[in-house]
Design a protein around this motif. Structure first.
Motif, PDB file in Angstrom:
ATOM      1  N   SER A  44       0.828  -1.207   0.000  1.00 30.24           N
ATOM      2  CA  SER A  44       0.000   0.000   0.000  1.00 30.24           C
ATOM      3  C   SER A  44       0.860   1.254   0.000  1.00 30.24           C
ATOM      4  N   GLY A  45       0.194   2.377  -0.205  1.00 25.72           N
ATOM      5  CA  GLY A  45       0.850   3.672  -0.104  1.00 25.72           C
ATOM      6  C   GLY A  45       1.589   4.064  -1.361  1.00 25.72           C
ATOM      7  N   GLY A  46       2.285   5.165  -1.266  1.00 25.77           N
ATOM      8  CA  GLY A  46       3.040   5.684  -2.394  1.00 25.77           C
ATOM      9  C   GLY A  46       3.513   7.081  -2.105  1.00 25.77           C
ATOM     10  N   ASN A  47       4.012   7.761  -3.117  1.00 25.02           N
ATOM     11  CA  ASN A  47       4.576   9.094  -2.935  1.00 25.02           C
ATOM     12  C   ASN A  47       3.655  10.213  -3.404  1.00 25.02           C
ATOM     13  N   ARG A  48       2.434   9.876  -3.825  1.00 23.21           N
ATOM     14  CA  ARG A  48       1.490  10.891  -4.319  1.00 23.21           C
ATOM     15  C   ARG A  48       0.393  11.119  -3.285  1.00 23.21           C
ATOM     16  N   LYS A  49       0.351  12.317  -2.718  1.00 21.19           N
ATOM     17  CA  LYS A  49      -0.683  12.646  -1.738  1.00 21.19           C
ATOM     18  C   LYS A  49      -1.907  13.158  -2.482  1.00 21.19           C
ATOM     19  N   VAL A  50      -3.058  12.562  -2.164  1.00 19.57           N
ATOM     20  CA  VAL A  50      -4.312  12.989  -2.771  1.00 19.57           C
ATOM     21  C   VAL A  50      -5.268  13.406  -1.669  1.00 19.57           C
ATOM     22  N   GLY A  51      -6.192  14.282  -2.011  1.00 17.57           N
ATOM     23  CA  GLY A  51      -7.162  14.754  -1.037  1.00 17.57           C
ATOM     24  C   GLY A  51      -8.182  13.691  -0.696  1.00 17.57           C
ATOM     25  N   GLY A  52      -9.041  14.013   0.216  1.00 17.21           N
ATOM     26  CA  GLY A  52     -10.083  13.071   0.617  1.00 17.21           C
ATOM     27  C   GLY A  52      -9.538  11.989   1.517  1.00 17.21           C
ATOM     28  N   CYS A  53     -10.090  10.818   1.403  1.00 16.48           N
ATOM     29  CA  CYS A  53      -9.744   9.745   2.335  1.00 16.48           C
ATOM     30  C   CYS A  53      -8.552   8.913   1.906  1.00 16.48           C
ATOM     31  N   ALA A  54      -8.070   9.053   0.684  1.00 21.02           N
ATOM     32  CA  ALA A  54      -7.068   8.115   0.157  1.00 21.02           C
ATOM     33  C   ALA A  54      -5.702   8.254   0.810  1.00 21.02           C
ATOM     34  N   GLY A  55      -5.308   9.436   1.193  1.00 19.61           N
ATOM     35  CA  GLY A  55      -3.976   9.632   1.769  1.00 19.61           C
ATOM     36  C   GLY A  55      -2.910   9.603   0.695  1.00 19.61           C
ATOM     37  N   GLY A 124      -4.107   2.816  -1.015  1.00 18.17           N
ATOM     38  CA  GLY A 124      -3.391   3.899  -0.356  1.00 18.17           C
ATOM     39  C   GLY A 124      -3.180   3.654   1.123  1.00 18.17           C
ATOM     40  N   ASP A 125      -2.483   4.593   1.745  1.00 19.07           N
ATOM     41  CA  ASP A 125      -2.324   4.591   3.191  1.00 19.07           C
ATOM     42  C   ASP A 125      -2.398   6.041   3.671  1.00 19.07           C
ATOM     43  N   ARG A 126      -3.290   6.301   4.611  1.00 19.25           N
ATOM     44  CA  ARG A 126      -3.504   7.672   5.076  1.00 19.25           C
ATOM     45  C   ARG A 126      -2.393   8.165   5.988  1.00 19.25           C
ATOM     46  N   ASP A 127      -1.555   7.259   6.504  1.00 19.67           N
ATOM     47  CA  ASP A 127      -0.432   7.653   7.364  1.00 19.67           C
ATOM     48  C   ASP A 127       0.885   7.743   6.615  1.00 19.67           C
ATOM     49  N   ASN A 128       0.857   7.624   5.295  1.00 19.56           N
ATOM     50  CA  ASN A 128       2.058   7.649   4.467  1.00 19.56           C
ATOM     51  C   ASN A 128       2.989   6.480   4.784  1.00 19.56           C
ATOM     52  N   GLY A 129       2.396   5.339   5.135  1.00 15.12           N
ATOM     53  CA  GLY A 129       3.179   4.133   5.363  1.00 15.12           C
ATOM     54  C   GLY A 129       3.089   3.214   4.164  1.00 15.12           C
ATOM     55  N   GLN A 130       3.845   2.154   4.208  1.00 12.14           N
ATOM     56  CA  GLN A 130       3.785   1.139   3.162  1.00 12.14           C
ATOM     57  C   GLN A 130       3.688  -0.219   3.843  1.00 12.14           C
ATOM     58  N   TYR A 131       2.574  -0.905   3.593  1.00 11.80           N
ATOM     59  CA  TYR A 131       2.287  -2.175   4.247  1.00 11.80           C
ATOM     60  C   TYR A 131       1.840  -3.194   3.212  1.00 11.80           C
ATOM     61  N   SER A 132       2.091  -4.455   3.493  1.00 12.07           N
ATOM     62  CA  SER A 132       1.621  -5.501   2.589  1.00 12.07           C
ATOM     63  C   SER A 132       0.105  -5.622   2.715  1.00 12.07           C
TER      64      SER A 132
END
Length: 140
Positions: A44-55, A124-132
């Motif tokens: 999950s996650g990535g380097n692109r921050k998007v608005g709303g709930c996606a993170g 996505g991840d709302r905490d800017n983490g990367q998890y399986s």
């Protein structure tokens, strides 16, 4: 001068291979009304921050789901940690986002009627983490 031209060729090959690898990391899944449950894994996650709930999401979709015919499907996501979210772009370009709440233990469940076409799925991840994670697509 000739030496510089020869250096450009290997660099262009490396760029092309790197680009191809990025495209190949995305999975494309074809679904019909008779499909069995499909299980996909990723990070999950990535380097692109998007608005709303996606993170935070990746710049390219994690998965593309090709729905062959209108059908009832359930998409379930289970992440190993963080605050996961699903951002899904439907065939007409509309996006909807579903976050995991704090009581779900990182699980998201999206049942519904899915129309024919290609759906881009971002995990996505709302905490800017990367998890399986494990993403399951099943008949509803």
């Amino acid at each position: 001068m000739k030496r510089r031209r020869w250096l450009a060729v290997p660099i262009m090959v490396l760029i092309a291979v790197g680009t191809a690898k990025a495209v190949l990391s995305q999975s494309v899944v074809a679904i019909t009304s008779t499909s069995q449950t499909v299980e996909l894994r990723g990070t999950s996650g990535g380097n692109r921050k998007v608005g709303g709930c996606a993170g935070y999401i990746s710049s390219a979709p994690n998965h593309i789901i090709q729905v062959a015919e209108d059908t009832n499907l359930r998409i379930s996501l289970q992440a190993s940690g963080g605050q996961p979210s699903l951002l899904i772009r439907n065939p007409s370009g509309q996006e909807f986002c579903v976050p995991a709440d704090r009581y779900s233990g990182g699980k998201i469940d999206v049942p519904g009627r899915w129309t024919q076409g290609n759906y881009s799925v971002y995990v996505g991840d709302r905490d800017n983490g990367q998890y399986s994670y494990t993403l399951r697509i099943s008949p509803n």
